[in-house]
Design a protein around this motif. Structure first.
Motif, mmCIF file in Angstrom:
data_model
loop_
_atom_site.group_PDB
_atom_site.id
_atom_site.type_symbol
_atom_site.label_atom_id
_atom_site.label_comp_id
_atom_site.label_asym_id
_atom_site.label_seq_id
_atom_site.Cartn_x
_atom_site.Cartn_y
_atom_site.Cartn_z
ATOM 1 N N LYS A 88 31.687 48.524 -18.160
ATOM 2 C CA LYS A 88 31.506 49.599 -17.198
ATOM 3 C C LYS A 88 32.611 49.556 -16.158
ATOM 4 O O LYS A 88 33.234 48.528 -15.938
ATOM 5 N N THR A 115 30.498 54.641 -17.887
ATOM 6 C CA THR A 115 31.052 54.117 -19.136
ATOM 7 C C THR A 115 31.922 55.207 -19.760
ATOM 8 O O THR A 115 32.160 56.241 -19.151
ATOM 9 N N ALA A 119 27.896 53.306 -11.457
ATOM 10 C CA ALA A 119 28.622 52.782 -12.613
ATOM 11 C C ALA A 119 28.805 53.892 -13.634
ATOM 12 O O ALA A 119 28.022 54.846 -13.671
ATOM 13 N N SER A 159 28.000 60.015 -19.316
ATOM 14 C CA SER A 159 28.238 59.204 -18.134
ATOM 15 C C SER A 159 29.196 59.917 -17.174
ATOM 16 O O SER A 159 28.980 59.935 -15.962
ATOM 17 N N TRP A 192 33.251 51.329 -12.016
ATOM 18 C CA TRP A 192 32.460 51.788 -10.876
ATOM 19 C C TRP A 192 33.215 52.825 -10.082
ATOM 20 O O TRP A 192 34.429 52.708 -9.882
#
Length: 181
Positions: free
Chosen positions: A111, A57, A55, A62, A113
């Motif tokens: 989120k 963000t 996942a 991230s 993926w």
């Protein structure tokens, strides 16, 4: 589910070429080859040999983690020759999801993926995001600083496309051929 895809012939001619049923989904008739080392997710019960997902963000850290995850996974699968191309493709697809599909950081805890699967002769990278808007290839001015993401994906992959968007979002995928795997 309708799949939209760009193939080398359609890219070269500019003519949309209908895909045969076997070409519509690059994972439909895939055979998984075992990775060179065990997949990190097997022990956690969230992965299978030849498949990995993470996942992400809109946070910068991230996206850094996603690029590291792609590099490590492709290397672990024994496909070091394809690390740069797949990292670039995954980086462009995740950046597009952050820019066009995820709410601004701090607005919501949404989120998206990224998943990768190693199939016979290819690695497929797919990004699932919450936006129902289909991806749109841009043709920016030569001096423009943005807008080349899908052009880069197009240049580095043997095929890319997206699922028919619905209210819950879409999946944008790209396939890199890995001869001899």
């Amino acid at each position: 589910m309708t799949t939209h895809a760009a193939t080398a012939l359609s890219r070269a001619t500019g003519v949309q070429i209908p895909l045969s049923p076997a070409d519509r989904n690059p994972l439909e008739h895939a055979t998984l080859a075992p990775p060179a080392v065990p997949d990190w997710g097997l022990a956690l019960g969230i992965s299978a040999a030849g498949f990995a997902a993470r996942a992400f963000t809109c946070e910068a850290s991230s996206l850094e983690n996603i690029r590291r995850f792609v590099r490590d996974t492709i290397s672990d699968w024994g496909l070091a020759l394809f690390v740069d191309d797949m990292t670039t493709v995954a980086g462009e697809l995740t950046a597009n999801a952050v820019r066009h599909a995820l709410p601004a950081c701090g607005e919501a805890d949404t989120k998206a993926w990224l998943g990768m699967v190693r199939t016979g002769g290819a690695v497929v990278c797919a990004v699932v995001d919450p936006s129902p808007a289909p991806p749109s290839r841009q043709y920016p001015d030569h001096l423009a600083e943005t807008g080349r993401g899908l052009l880069i994906v197009d240049a580095l992959t043997s095929q890319w496309g997206y699922s028919e968007p619905d209210p819950s979002g879409k999946t944008v995928w790209a396939r890199i051929a890995v001869p001899g795997s």
